[in-house]
Scaffold this motif. Structure first.
Motif, PDB file in Angstrom:
ATOM      1  N   ASP A   1       0.818  -1.215   0.000  1.00  0.00           N
ATOM      2  CA  ASP A   1       0.000   0.000   0.000  1.00  0.00           C
ATOM      3  C   ASP A   1       0.853   1.267   0.000  1.00  0.00           C
ATOM      4  O   ASP A   1       0.461   2.294  -0.542  1.00  0.00           O
ATOM      5  CB  ASP A   1      -0.966   0.003   1.183  1.00  0.00           C
ATOM      6  CG  ASP A   1      -0.274  -0.197   2.525  1.00  0.00           C
ATOM      7  OD1 ASP A   1       0.934  -0.529   2.557  1.00  0.00           O
ATOM      8  OD2 ASP A   1      -0.951  -0.029   3.566  1.00  0.00           O
ATOM      9  N   TRP A   2       2.055   1.174   0.585  1.00  0.00           N
ATOM     10  CA  TRP A   2       2.968   2.322   0.599  1.00  0.00           C
ATOM     11  C   TRP A   2       3.440   2.661  -0.817  1.00  0.00           C
ATOM     12  O   TRP A   2       3.784   3.810  -1.107  1.00  0.00           O
ATOM     13  CB  TRP A   2       4.192   1.999   1.472  1.00  0.00           C
ATOM     14  CG  TRP A   2       4.933   0.782   0.998  1.00  0.00           C
ATOM     15  CD1 TRP A   2       4.699  -0.515   1.364  1.00  0.00           C
ATOM     16  CD2 TRP A   2       5.985   0.730   0.036  1.00  0.00           C
ATOM     17  NE1 TRP A   2       5.550  -1.371   0.699  1.00  0.00           N
ATOM     18  CE2 TRP A   2       6.356  -0.636  -0.126  1.00  0.00           C
ATOM     19  CE3 TRP A   2       6.670   1.700  -0.707  1.00  0.00           C
ATOM     20  CZ2 TRP A   2       7.370  -1.048  -0.986  1.00  0.00           C
ATOM     21  CZ3 TRP A   2       7.679   1.289  -1.570  1.00  0.00           C
ATOM     22  CH2 TRP A   2       8.019  -0.066  -1.705  1.00  0.00           C
ATOM     23  N   LYS A   3       3.459   1.679  -1.700  1.00  0.00           N
ATOM     24  CA  LYS A   3       3.941   1.868  -3.073  1.00  0.00           C
ATOM     25  C   LYS A   3       2.822   2.291  -4.017  1.00  0.00           C
ATOM     26  O   LYS A   3       2.938   3.277  -4.744  1.00  0.00           O
ATOM     27  CB  LYS A   3       4.580   0.582  -3.566  1.00  0.00           C
ATOM     28  CG  LYS A   3       5.073   0.626  -5.008  1.00  0.00           C
ATOM     29  CD  LYS A   3       5.719  -0.706  -5.409  1.00  0.00           C
ATOM     30  CE  LYS A   3       6.226  -0.670  -6.847  1.00  0.00           C
ATOM     31  NZ  LYS A   3       6.855  -1.968  -7.232  1.00  0.00           N
ATOM     32  N   TYR A   4       1.725   1.542  -4.011  1.00  0.00           N
ATOM     33  CA  TYR A   4       0.675   1.771  -5.003  1.00  0.00           C
ATOM     34  C   TYR A   4      -0.307   2.861  -4.582  1.00  0.00           C
ATOM     35  O   TYR A   4      -0.763   3.642  -5.419  1.00  0.00           O
ATOM     36  CB  TYR A   4      -0.068   0.464  -5.288  1.00  0.00           C
ATOM     37  CG  TYR A   4       0.816  -0.582  -5.908  1.00  0.00           C
ATOM     38  CD1 TYR A   4       1.358  -0.398  -7.169  1.00  0.00           C
ATOM     39  CD2 TYR A   4       1.135  -1.759  -5.228  1.00  0.00           C
ATOM     40  CE1 TYR A   4       2.189  -1.356  -7.744  1.00  0.00           C
ATOM     41  CE2 TYR A   4       1.954  -2.723  -5.785  1.00  0.00           C
ATOM     42  CZ  TYR A   4       2.477  -2.510  -7.052  1.00  0.00           C
ATOM     43  OH  TYR A   4       3.304  -3.455  -7.608  1.00  0.00           O
ATOM     44  N   LYS A   5      -0.681   2.868  -3.296  1.00  0.00           N
ATOM     45  CA  LYS A   5      -1.633   3.856  -2.779  1.00  0.00           C
ATOM     46  C   LYS A   5      -2.899   3.918  -3.633  1.00  0.00           C
ATOM     47  O   LYS A   5      -3.423   4.990  -3.921  1.00  0.00           O
ATOM     48  CB  LYS A   5      -0.971   5.233  -2.681  1.00  0.00           C
ATOM     49  CG  LYS A   5       0.180   5.259  -1.683  1.00  0.00           C
ATOM     50  CD  LYS A   5       0.721   6.649  -1.459  1.00  0.00           C
ATOM     51  CE  LYS A   5       1.826   6.624  -0.414  1.00  0.00           C
ATOM     52  NZ  LYS A   5       2.381   7.969  -0.148  1.00  0.00           N
ATOM     53  N   ASN A   6      -3.379   2.760  -4.034  1.00  0.00           N
ATOM     54  CA  ASN A   6      -4.624   2.680  -4.798  1.00  0.00           C
ATOM     55  C   ASN A   6      -5.201   1.277  -4.664  1.00  0.00           C
ATOM     56  O   ASN A   6      -4.723   0.469  -3.860  1.00  0.00           O
ATOM     57  CB  ASN A   6      -4.401   3.060  -6.275  1.00  0.00           C
ATOM     58  CG  ASN A   6      -3.373   2.161  -6.963  1.00  0.00           C
ATOM     59  OD1 ASN A   6      -3.280   0.960  -6.686  1.00  0.00           O
ATOM     60  ND2 ASN A   6      -2.585   2.734  -7.856  1.00  0.00           N
ATOM     61  N   ARG A   7      -6.203   0.959  -5.487  1.00  0.00           N
ATOM     62  CA  ARG A   7      -6.910  -0.316  -5.369  1.00  0.00           C
ATOM     63  C   ARG A   7      -6.046  -1.522  -5.718  1.00  0.00           C
ATOM     64  O   ARG A   7      -6.439  -2.657  -5.417  1.00  0.00           O
ATOM     65  CB  ARG A   7      -8.151  -0.307  -6.273  1.00  0.00           C
ATOM     66  CG  ARG A   7      -9.174   0.744  -5.897  1.00  0.00           C
ATOM     67  CD  ARG A   7     -10.418   0.586  -6.733  1.00  0.00           C
ATOM     68  NE  ARG A   7     -11.330   1.701  -6.519  1.00  0.00           N
ATOM     69  CZ  ARG A   7     -12.618   1.674  -6.831  1.00  0.00           C
ATOM     70  NH1 ARG A   7     -13.126   0.582  -7.375  1.00  0.00           N
ATOM     71  NH2 ARG A   7     -13.379   2.715  -6.623  1.00  0.00           N
TER      72      ARG A   7
ATOM     73  N   ILE B   1      -0.733 -10.054   7.195  1.00  0.00           N
ATOM     74  CA  ILE B   1      -0.871  -9.074   6.123  1.00  0.00           C
ATOM     75  C   ILE B   1      -0.295  -7.727   6.543  1.00  0.00           C
ATOM     76  O   ILE B   1      -0.707  -7.156   7.559  1.00  0.00           O
ATOM     77  CB  ILE B   1      -2.347  -8.924   5.727  1.00  0.00           C
ATOM     78  CG1 ILE B   1      -2.914 -10.294   5.307  1.00  0.00           C
ATOM     79  CG2 ILE B   1      -2.510  -7.901   4.598  1.00  0.00           C
ATOM     80  CD1 ILE B   1      -4.423 -10.312   5.133  1.00  0.00           C
ATOM     81  N   LEU B   2       0.650  -7.233   5.746  1.00  0.00           N
ATOM     82  CA  LEU B   2       1.284  -5.941   6.021  1.00  0.00           C
ATOM     83  C   LEU B   2       0.505  -4.817   5.351  1.00  0.00           C
ATOM     84  O   LEU B   2       0.282  -4.825   4.139  1.00  0.00           O
ATOM     85  CB  LEU B   2       2.724  -5.934   5.496  1.00  0.00           C
ATOM     86  CG  LEU B   2       3.423  -4.573   5.492  1.00  0.00           C
ATOM     87  CD1 LEU B   2       3.621  -4.052   6.919  1.00  0.00           C
ATOM     88  CD2 LEU B   2       4.752  -4.652   4.756  1.00  0.00           C
ATOM     89  N   MET B   3       0.111  -3.830   6.171  1.00  0.00           N
ATOM     90  CA  MET B   3      -0.485  -2.592   5.684  1.00  0.00           C
ATOM     91  C   MET B   3       0.077  -1.440   6.499  1.00  0.00           C
ATOM     92  O   MET B   3       0.878  -1.641   7.406  1.00  0.00           O
ATOM     93  CB  MET B   3      -2.014  -2.654   5.789  1.00  0.00           C
ATOM     94  CG  MET B   3      -2.647  -3.696   4.867  1.00  0.00           C
ATOM     95  SD  MET B   3      -4.457  -3.828   5.018  1.00  0.00           S
ATOM     96  CE  MET B   3      -4.569  -4.836   6.512  1.00  0.00           C
ATOM     97  N   HIS B   4      -0.328  -0.218   6.154  1.00  0.00           N
ATOM     98  CA  HIS B   4       0.168   0.966   6.845  1.00  0.00           C
ATOM     99  C   HIS B   4      -0.990   1.905   7.191  1.00  0.00           C
ATOM    100  O   HIS B   4      -2.068   1.812   6.589  1.00  0.00           O
ATOM    101  CB  HIS B   4       1.196   1.706   5.974  1.00  0.00           C
ATOM    102  CG  HIS B   4       2.434   0.911   5.714  1.00  0.00           C
ATOM    103  ND1 HIS B   4       2.484  -0.099   4.771  1.00  0.00           N
ATOM    104  CD2 HIS B   4       3.671   0.958   6.288  1.00  0.00           C
ATOM    105  CE1 HIS B   4       3.697  -0.629   4.766  1.00  0.00           C
ATOM    106  NE2 HIS B   4       4.434  -0.023   5.677  1.00  0.00           N
ATOM    107  N   ASP B   5      -0.732   2.792   8.143  1.00  0.00           N
ATOM    108  CA  ASP B   5      -1.739   3.785   8.537  1.00  0.00           C
ATOM    109  C   ASP B   5      -1.763   4.906   7.494  1.00  0.00           C
ATOM    110  O   ASP B   5      -1.220   6.003   7.707  1.00  0.00           O
ATOM    111  CB  ASP B   5      -1.408   4.357   9.922  1.00  0.00           C
ATOM    112  CG  ASP B   5      -1.534   3.324  11.026  1.00  0.00           C
ATOM    113  OD1 ASP B   5      -1.147   2.168  10.805  1.00  0.00           O
ATOM    114  OD2 ASP B   5      -1.999   3.695  12.122  1.00  0.00           O
TER     115      ASP B   5
END
Length: 233
Positions: free
Chosen positions: A165-171, A193-197
């Motif tokens: 999500d840090w890279k794509y920042k989209n769907r 699962i790795l995600m970010h705030d």
């Protein structure tokens, strides 16, 4: 002693457009389908988006684990307390989030985690030894560093599904989670699962949760008794 700022009146980040349609696994061991569990993890918070993440998780009755940066704990102590009240796991992610400083030596690794743990204790009264080192453990966490980390009592967690999500920042991060989860499902391994705030992550999180629910997963937080998933050996 660092000052703990009080942001109890903070409101969830408002410019989030949530994408929502509300319309056999142990780490490396085969288990019955009724035991399908996914571990949602979020790095780099807390921040102005975290309350929105908490609201979404609460709506879906999902538990998660948050690996937090020490300066952010100081800035958003009420958000951290909200995590704990809602039954999520709180973990440590260091102070600087800079490779050359965090991984400067085995002492710097332990020092940053110790500082973060103390700040968490002051902010919430809770102590945690769950940790995720910045930018994953490999290749930066040398064997001597890992040994020192374990000697200090810390439990290191990486992940086995990366949303990027840090890279794509989209769907497209939804696609990454789906692909990674299906790969873990085939291997009969519980997905971590790795995600970010991030604002963008809050927008797609309901879609990710619905996908996992439809695959039969339940959501649990990381606890100290679990065998950690990590890249370093």
């Amino acid at each position: 002693m660092p000052i703990l700022l009080d942001h109890c009146s903070v409101r969830p980040y408002r410019n989030i457009v949530v994408i929502d349609n509300d319309d056999q696994f142990l780490f490396g061991k085969r288990v019955r389908p009724s035991h399908k569990v996914a571990y949602l993890t979020f790095d780099d918070g807390p921040n102005e988006v975290t309350l929105a993440l908490l609201n979404i998780l609460a709506r879906h009755r999902a538990k998660a684990s948050f690996f937090m940066l020490e300066p952010h704990i100081r800035r958003y102590p009420c958000t951290v307390r909200a995590m704990i009240r809602q039954g999520h796991a709180v973990g440590l992610h260091g102070v600087t989030h800079k490779v050359n400083r965090f991984y400067a030596s085995k002492r710097s690794v332990v020092r940053e985690l110790d500082q973060t743990r103390r700040t968490l204790k002051r902010a919430t009264g809770k102590t945690s030894y769950l940790v995720r080192t910045p930018y994953e453990s490999l290749p930066h966490l040398k064997p001597a560093y890992f040994k020192a980390l374990k000697k200090a009592g810390y439990r290191l967690w990486d992940w086995n599904v990366d949303s990027k999500d840090w890279k794509y920042k989209n769907r497209y991060s939804i696609v990454m989670v789906k692909k990674g989860t299906l790969r873990m499902e085939k291997a009969m391994v519980r997905p971590v699962i790795l995600m970010h705030d991030l604002k963008e992550t809050a927008e797609i999180l309901p879609k990710i949760l619905l996908f996992l629910k439809r695959r039969g997963f339940r959501f649990k937080k990381i606890t100290p008794d679990l065998k950690p998933v990590h890249f370093v050996k």
